[in-house]
Scaffold this motif. Structure first.
Motif, PDB file in Angstrom:
ATOM      1  N   TYR A  27      -4.848   4.038 -20.130  1.00 25.29           N
ATOM      2  CA  TYR A  27      -3.618   3.559 -20.134  1.00 25.29           C
ATOM      3  C   TYR A  27      -3.479   2.669 -18.394  1.00 25.29           C
ATOM      4  CZ  TYR A  27      -0.429   5.237 -23.451  1.00 25.29           C
ATOM      5  OH  TYR A  27      -0.236   5.257 -24.651  1.00 25.29           O
ATOM      6  N   ASP A 142       3.554   2.443 -37.502  1.00 25.56           N
ATOM      7  CA  ASP A 142       2.416   1.790 -36.320  1.00 25.56           C
ATOM      8  C   ASP A 142       3.025   2.784 -35.439  1.00 25.56           C
ATOM      9  OD1 ASP A 142       0.658  -0.007 -34.886  1.00 25.56           O
ATOM     10  OD2 ASP A 142       2.491  -1.590 -34.671  1.00 25.56           O
ATOM     11  N   HIS A 144       0.801   1.999 -32.114  1.00 29.18           N
ATOM     12  CA  HIS A 144       1.035   1.372 -31.090  1.00 29.18           C
ATOM     13  C   HIS A 144       2.491   0.813 -30.835  1.00 29.18           C
ATOM     14  CE1 HIS A 144      -2.815   0.575 -33.072  1.00 29.18           C
ATOM     15  NE2 HIS A 144      -3.514   1.978 -31.527  1.00 29.18           N
ATOM     16  N   LYS A 145       3.111   1.436 -31.743  1.00 23.56           N
ATOM     17  CA  LYS A 145       4.889   0.926 -31.105  1.00 23.56           C
ATOM     18  C   LYS A 145       5.693   1.927 -31.160  1.00 23.56           C
ATOM     19  CE  LYS A 145       4.573  -3.582 -33.442  1.00 23.56           C
ATOM     20  NZ  LYS A 145       4.294  -4.087 -34.714  1.00 23.56           N
ATOM     21  N   LYS A 147       7.503   4.701 -28.167  1.00 23.91           N
ATOM     22  CA  LYS A 147       7.677   5.383 -27.124  1.00 23.91           C
ATOM     23  C   LYS A 147       7.508   6.291 -26.355  1.00 23.91           C
ATOM     24  CE  LYS A 147      10.946   2.781 -23.975  1.00 23.91           C
ATOM     25  NZ  LYS A 147      12.000   1.985 -23.778  1.00 23.91           N
ATOM     26  N   GLU A 161       5.354   2.816 -23.352  1.00 22.70           N
ATOM     27  CA  GLU A 161       4.599   3.014 -24.503  1.00 22.70           C
ATOM     28  C   GLU A 161       3.342   2.555 -25.385  1.00 22.70           C
ATOM     29  OE1 GLU A 161       7.405  -0.447 -25.216  1.00 22.70           O
ATOM     30  OE2 GLU A 161       8.241   0.420 -24.035  1.00 22.70           O
ATOM     31  N   THR A 162       2.923   3.152 -26.610  1.00 22.43           N
ATOM     32  CA  THR A 162       1.497   3.316 -26.765  1.00 22.43           C
ATOM     33  C   THR A 162       1.181   1.353 -27.088  1.00 22.43           C
ATOM     34  OG1 THR A 162       2.240   3.374 -29.015  1.00 22.43           O
ATOM     35  CG2 THR A 162       2.030   5.623 -27.836  1.00 22.43           C
ATOM     36  N   SER A 163       1.721   0.512 -27.462  1.00 22.84           N
ATOM     37  CA  SER A 163       1.076  -0.839 -27.068  1.00 22.84           C
ATOM     38  C   SER A 163       0.501  -1.022 -25.685  1.00 22.84           C
ATOM     39  CB  SER A 163       2.921  -1.484 -26.908  1.00 22.84           C
ATOM     40  OG  SER A 163       3.230  -1.406 -26.029  1.00 22.84           O
ATOM     41  N   SER A 164       0.291  -0.410 -24.717  1.00 24.29           N
ATOM     42  CA  SER A 164       0.088  -0.028 -23.542  1.00 24.29           C
ATOM     43  C   SER A 164      -1.251   0.242 -23.388  1.00 24.29           C
ATOM     44  CB  SER A 164       0.501  -0.166 -22.105  1.00 24.29           C
ATOM     45  OG  SER A 164       1.875   0.032 -22.225  1.00 24.29           O
ATOM     46  N   SER A 168      -7.467   1.179 -28.119  1.00 20.55           N
ATOM     47  CA  SER A 168      -6.960   1.032 -29.928  1.00 20.55           C
ATOM     48  C   SER A 168      -7.449   2.548 -30.561  1.00 20.55           C
ATOM     49  CB  SER A 168      -6.391  -0.301 -30.843  1.00 20.55           C
ATOM     50  OG  SER A 168      -7.623  -0.006 -31.331  1.00 20.55           O
TER      51      SER A 168
END
Length: 224
Positions: A27, A142, A144-145, A147, A161-164, A168
């Motif tokens: 991250y 998913d 990657h979505k 918290k 958030e795993t989106s950051s 991947s």
């Protein structure tokens, strides 16, 4: 044979899974708070399987540290053996997920970094990998979505958030499996968001994946 099958339930992967592979600096905001450069490929380190601390057991603070930090991470639990798996197929090898803490003796890690030594003493001690209940892949369409959050004594310390993530999950699985053959029950810790910080004896850590799973641990001082 049935006894063996019974002991090897994925829902209790920490009792028999062999490898805990950790990805450092995944991250950007955490890399920044650690004053570390953002890397072009993942940094890997290992914890032994005896690092697992399932809920109900304490986090042990080694006698040789005065600065134990929490690092909140999404763990990816492997469902079958894989070696050099292509990124496009990587998710087929995932059985599910667990929330993990990569407990880190920060003072020891700083010394290791200065001397260019490995991080084993800082990262791999007994009970340095607290782990939540297993969450099957079906419950997380998913990864990657998600918290992630962590509180110490009720105070929010980490939220991310795993989106950051920089790398991947399919990329990480593919990358790791080219180096380390992964087996059923192994876990990959995918890095921590910002907000890492110290805990002390008798602190209570609560952490969770928002809407999915949560866990609670007490910090105890180890004799060793």
């Amino acid at each position: 044979a049935t006894a063996m099958a019974a002991t090897r339930q994925l829902s209790r992967f920490w009792e028999w899974g062999k490898n805990i592979v950790c990805v450092g600096r995944n991250y950007a905001d955490h890399a920044k708070e650690m004053r570390s450069p953002v890397l072009s490929e993942p940094v890997l380190f290992l914890k032994p399987s005896t690092a697992y601390a399932p809920e109900g057991s304490p986090i042990l603070m080694p006698a040789y540290t005065c600065n134990l930090h929490h690092e909140l991470e999404l763990g990816v639990v492997m469902g079958k053996r894989c070696r050099a798996v292509p990124e496009t197929m990587a998710m087929d090898y995932v059985a599910g997920y667990a929330l993990c803490l990569d407990m880190t003796a920060r003072d020891v890690q700083d010394e290791c970094k200065k001397k260019g030594l490995p991080w084993t003493l800082a990262k791999s001690f007994t009970a340095s990998c607290p782990v939540s209940a297993f969450v099957s892949k079906e419950k997380i369409p998913d990864p990657h979505k998600l918290k992630l959050w962590l509180k110490v004594n009720g105070e929010l310390r980490q939220e991310g958030e795993t989106s950051s993530m920089i790398f991947s999950i399919p990329y990480i699985i593919s990358y790791v499996s080219k180096i380390i053959t992964l087996e059923e029950g192994d876990i990959i810790l995918t890095g921590t968001p910002k907000g890492v910080g110290p805990v002390k004896e008798n602190d209570e850590i609560q952490a969770g994946i928002h809407g999915v799973v949560s866990m609670t641990f007490k910090v105890e001082r180890s004799e060793y």
